[in-house]
Design an enzyme around this catalytic site. Structure first.
Site, short mmCIF file in Angstrom:
data_model
loop_
_atom_site.label_atom_id
_atom_site.label_comp_id
_atom_site.label_asym_id
_atom_site.label_seq_id
_atom_site.Cartn_x
_atom_site.Cartn_y
_atom_site.Cartn_z
N ARG A 172 -32.08 27.20 -44.12
CA ARG A 172 -31.52 26.06 -44.85
C ARG A 172 -32.52 25.47 -45.85
O ARG A 172 -32.16 24.73 -46.73
CB ARG A 172 -31.14 24.95 -43.87
CG ARG A 172 -29.84 25.20 -43.16
CD ARG A 172 -29.35 23.90 -42.54
NE ARG A 172 -28.87 24.16 -41.20
CZ ARG A 172 -29.31 23.56 -40.10
NH1 ARG A 172 -30.24 22.64 -40.17
NH2 ARG A 172 -28.82 23.85 -38.94
N ARG A 176 -38.54 27.34 -54.05
CA ARG A 176 -38.23 27.57 -55.48
C ARG A 176 -39.49 27.91 -56.28
O ARG A 176 -40.53 27.28 -56.10
CB ARG A 176 -37.58 26.32 -56.08
CG ARG A 176 -36.32 25.89 -55.35
CD ARG A 176 -35.49 24.97 -56.22
NE ARG A 176 -34.35 24.46 -55.48
CZ ARG A 176 -34.22 23.20 -55.06
NH1 ARG A 176 -35.15 22.32 -55.36
NH2 ARG A 176 -33.16 22.82 -54.39
N ARG A 251 -31.30 16.01 -29.55
CA ARG A 251 -32.46 15.24 -30.00
C ARG A 251 -31.94 13.88 -30.43
O ARG A 251 -30.81 13.75 -30.94
CB ARG A 251 -33.15 15.92 -31.19
CG ARG A 251 -33.86 17.19 -30.83
CD ARG A 251 -35.05 17.00 -29.92
NE ARG A 251 -36.26 16.63 -30.64
CZ ARG A 251 -37.37 16.24 -30.04
NH1 ARG A 251 -37.43 16.12 -28.72
NH2 ARG A 251 -38.43 15.92 -30.77
N ARG A 280 -40.99 11.24 -40.40
CA ARG A 280 -40.85 10.83 -41.80
C ARG A 280 -40.71 9.33 -41.90
O ARG A 280 -40.50 8.64 -40.89
CB ARG A 280 -39.67 11.53 -42.48
CG ARG A 280 -38.35 11.36 -41.77
CD ARG A 280 -37.24 12.10 -42.51
NE ARG A 280 -35.95 11.79 -41.91
CZ ARG A 280 -34.77 12.05 -42.44
NH1 ARG A 280 -34.70 12.64 -43.61
NH2 ARG A 280 -33.66 11.72 -41.83
N GLU A 301 -39.61 7.26 -38.46
CA GLU A 301 -38.60 7.96 -37.65
C GLU A 301 -39.28 8.77 -36.55
O GLU A 301 -40.05 9.67 -36.83
CB GLU A 301 -37.80 8.87 -38.59
CG GLU A 301 -36.62 9.54 -37.97
CD GLU A 301 -35.78 10.28 -39.02
OE1 GLU A 301 -35.33 9.66 -40.01
OE2 GLU A 301 -35.57 11.50 -38.84
N TYR A 349 -24.15 20.30 -35.97
CA TYR A 349 -24.60 19.40 -37.03
C TYR A 349 -23.64 19.53 -38.22
O TYR A 349 -23.37 20.63 -38.69
CB TYR A 349 -26.03 19.71 -37.49
CG TYR A 349 -26.42 18.72 -38.55
CD1 TYR A 349 -26.84 17.45 -38.19
CD2 TYR A 349 -26.27 19.02 -39.90
CE1 TYR A 349 -27.12 16.50 -39.16
CE2 TYR A 349 -26.55 18.07 -40.87
CZ TYR A 349 -26.97 16.82 -40.49
OH TYR A 349 -27.23 15.87 -41.45
N ASP A 351 -22.95 17.77 -42.11
CA ASP A 351 -23.20 16.79 -43.15
C ASP A 351 -21.89 16.04 -43.40
O ASP A 351 -20.82 16.49 -42.98
CB ASP A 351 -23.67 17.49 -44.44
CG ASP A 351 -25.20 17.62 -44.48
OD1 ASP A 351 -25.88 16.76 -43.90
OD2 ASP A 351 -25.68 18.58 -45.11
C1 LIG Z 1 -30.61 10.63 -39.29
C2 LIG Z 1 -29.39 11.24 -39.92
C3 LIG Z 1 -29.40 11.52 -41.27
C4 LIG Z 1 -28.28 12.10 -41.86
N1 LIG Z 1 -28.34 12.35 -43.19
C5 LIG Z 1 -27.28 12.86 -43.81
C6 LIG Z 1 -27.30 13.06 -45.22
O1 LIG Z 1 -28.30 12.76 -45.90
N2 LIG Z 1 -26.22 13.60 -45.80
C7 LIG Z 1 -25.10 13.95 -45.09
O2 LIG Z 1 -24.14 14.43 -45.68
N3 LIG Z 1 -25.03 13.75 -43.75
C8 LIG Z 1 -26.09 13.21 -43.10
N4 LIG Z 1 -26.04 12.99 -41.75
C9 LIG Z 1 -24.84 13.42 -40.99
C10 LIG Z 1 -23.74 12.38 -40.87
O3 LIG Z 1 -24.22 11.25 -40.17
C11 LIG Z 1 -22.55 13.00 -40.13
O4 LIG Z 1 -22.01 14.03 -40.91
C12 LIG Z 1 -21.42 12.06 -39.79
O5 LIG Z 1 -21.87 10.84 -39.28
C13 LIG Z 1 -20.52 12.70 -38.75
O6 LIG Z 1 -19.39 11.87 -38.52
P1 LIG Z 1 -18.64 11.92 -37.12
O7 LIG Z 1 -17.46 11.06 -37.28
O8 LIG Z 1 -18.44 13.33 -36.69
O9 LIG Z 1 -19.67 11.32 -36.07
P2 LIG Z 1 -20.23 9.84 -35.89
O10 LIG Z 1 -20.58 9.26 -37.21
O11 LIG Z 1 -21.29 9.92 -34.87
O12 LIG Z 1 -18.98 9.03 -35.31
C14 LIG Z 1 -18.52 9.18 -33.99
C15 LIG Z 1 -18.12 7.82 -33.48
O13 LIG Z 1 -17.45 7.98 -32.22
C16 LIG Z 1 -17.79 6.89 -31.41
N5 LIG Z 1 -17.58 7.29 -30.01
C17 LIG Z 1 -18.17 8.31 -29.34
N6 LIG Z 1 -17.74 8.36 -28.08
C18 LIG Z 1 -16.86 7.34 -27.91
C19 LIG Z 1 -16.08 6.87 -26.81
N7 LIG Z 1 -16.12 7.48 -25.61
N8 LIG Z 1 -15.30 5.79 -27.01
C20 LIG Z 1 -15.26 5.16 -28.21
N9 LIG Z 1 -15.96 5.56 -29.29
C21 LIG Z 1 -16.76 6.65 -29.14
C22 LIG Z 1 -19.25 6.63 -31.73
O14 LIG Z 1 -19.62 5.31 -31.37
C23 LIG Z 1 -19.29 6.90 -33.23
O15 LIG Z 1 -19.16 5.70 -33.98
C24 LIG Z 1 -27.14 12.42 -41.11
C25 LIG Z 1 -27.13 12.11 -39.74
C26 LIG Z 1 -28.23 11.53 -39.16
C27 LIG Z 1 -28.20 11.16 -37.71
#
Ligand SMILES: Cc1cc2nc3c(=O)[nH]c(=O)nc-3n(C[C@H](O)[C@H](O)[C@H](O)COP(=O)(O)OP(=O)(O)OC[C@H]3O[C@@H](n4cnc5c(N)ncnc54)[C@H](O)[C@@H]3O)c2cc1C
Length: 372
Positions: A172, A176, A251, A280, A301, A349, A351
């Site tokens: 990933r 360059r 993690r 970072r 972090e 994972y 994005d």
């Molecule tokens: C540090 C970090 C940096 C990132 N940087 C980028 C970036 O630069 N660019 C990018 O495109 N993506 C980035 N991402 C990825 C991005 O955060 C995810 O793609 C996105 O949040 C995924 O959405 P989701 O809905 O699958 O999960 P989540 O955003 O985790 O949403 C899931 C939700 O479900 C809720 N939930 C879980 N279990 C229960 C339950 N039993 N009852 C009620 N609610 C519940 C949780 O509370 C949460 O709010 C990053 C992620 C992290 C952690």
């Protein structure tokens, strides 16, 4: 009368599904155990500095898909932010991903692209047939660059030796032989001008969507079928099945705030040697360079191990966890009227653009059976 959809999780997976369902005329109840919408993309204005902070870590929206870009642009404008990461190693600072400037700084040279490529070819381990992260980088860049930029950062990030990390993770990282230091290769990139939370709020701004926060799935587990026709579960898949095959390993991240006027001078700085235990720092005011601030806030972090029950961030994929997930996934296939989508439900994972795409695909597939 039953509500069409109960959606667990107010992250982008659940919110995208809710938005599409509402726009197709379905009624939706969307819930989250947290007290806010947005999942891990949630952002808020820090009172002291007025900076828009990404609470769960820095988020940069990027995609190559015109469909996804047009979709998110319905709910927000994006600024022109381009992610240009810096890396600090051995008390010196370089550009990341590794590009011609990084190489010239590192080797104290003024290589042309062809000369740099020739030099790398002379120091890389050509004979090695890579089977893991470490070998992949040694094969492509050689030991000196591997140790300066990858070995210790990766060890801190994943908590294991890079020889235990699959090649796919190393692939990933762009390398360059030109001066392009844009972290992403995608066509579209930016940060919502008024933050992610406002964008997500606008995705939910529909009369068919009812949001209730601070509610866990446990509240609905026993009786949801009486009130709803279909469940969309975006929480952790092992949580849905009451952990009957064990806890999926992750993690996690802990953030330590640092305040000042100017802190690191860039949005993201990687610390790629072992002199600091954090991986970072991110200074969030640089995500909106079009705005001026008198004060600033940054975060260190720190990664650590956890499981799906406590702040799961990056799924740890190894043979045991893959088998455990597979067992859950097999159980999921037998669940009637339940859709599993999102990073936690799919133990991968994603994005932001990928999770939106995954939700769109699941919604479209469901429409083939439901119709309307
Ligand atoms: C540090 C970090 C940096 C990132 N940087 C980028 C970036 O630069 N660019 C990018 O495109 N993506 C980035 N991402 C990825 C991005 O955060 C995810 O793609 C996105 O949040 C995924 O959405 P989701 O809905 O699958 O999960 P989540 O955003 O985790 O949403 C899931 C939700 O479900 C809720 N939930 C879980 N279990 C229960 C339950 N039993 N009852 C009620 N609610 C519940 C949780 O509370 C949460 O709010 C990053 C992620 C992290 C952690």
């Amino acid at each position: 009368m039953k509500t069409d959809f109960l959606i667990i999780g107010c992250g982008l997976a659940g919110v995208t599904f809710a938005n599409l369902a509402a726009e197709h005329g379905y009624t939706v109840r969307l819930t989250d155990r947290r007290a806010h919408i947005g999942g891990n993309c949630y952002s808020y204005k820090d009172e002291e500095s007025q900076v828009e902070v990404h609470k769960y870590g820095p988020h940069i929206f990027h995609t190559n898909s015109t469909k996804i870009w047009e979709y998110v642009n319905r709910f927000t404008a994006f600024n022109n932010y381009v992610n240009r990461v810096k890396a600090r190693t051995g008390n010196r600072v370089y550009g990341m991903p590794i590009n011609l400037h990084t190489l010239n700084q590192f080797f104290g040279k003024d290589f042309t692209p062809a000369e740099a490529e020739k030099h790398i070819d002379s120091i890389r381990d050509k004979e090695l047939k890579p089977t893991n992260f470490e070998e992949y980088v040694l094969h492509n860049l050689g030991r000196e660059l591997y140790e300066a930029f990858y070995k210790y950062y990766t060890t801190k990030h994943w908590g294991v030796d890079p020889t235990e990390i699959p090649i796919s993770t190393a692939k990933r990282l762009p390398i360059r032989f030109n001066y392009n230091d844009n972290y992403f290769n995608d066509q579209f990139q930016g940060i919502p001008v008024n933050g992610y939370t406002e964008m997500i709020q606008r995705m939910l701004d529909h009369k068919n969507i009812h949001v209730s926060l601070g509610e866990d799935f446990e509240l609905y587990r026993a009786g949801w079928r009486q009130n709803f026709k279909h469940l969309v579960f975006t929480g952790s898949i092992d949580n849905y099945f009451n952990y009957n095959n064990g806890y999926l390993p992750y993690r996690t991240l802990r953030f330590e705030a640092v305040r000042g006027k100017e802190i690191i001078g860039n949005a993201v700085m990687n610390y790629t040697d072992m002199s600091e235990s954090f991986t970072r720092m991110h200074e969030h005011k640089w995500f909106t360079p079009e705005r001026k601030f008198d004060k600033s806030i940054a975060f260190k972090e720190y990664p650590g191990n956890t499981d799906s029950r406590k702040n799961p961030i990056y799924p740890i994929r190894n043979p045991d966890s893959t088998a455990m997930f597979q067992a859950y996934n097999d159980q999921a296939k037998a669940e009637e009227n339940v859709t599993f989508v999102g990073r936690l439900a799919e133990f991968r994972y994603y994005d932001m653009h990928q999770v939106i795409a995954a939700s769109m695909t699941k919604f479209e597939k469901l429409m083939e059976t439901y119709g309307k």
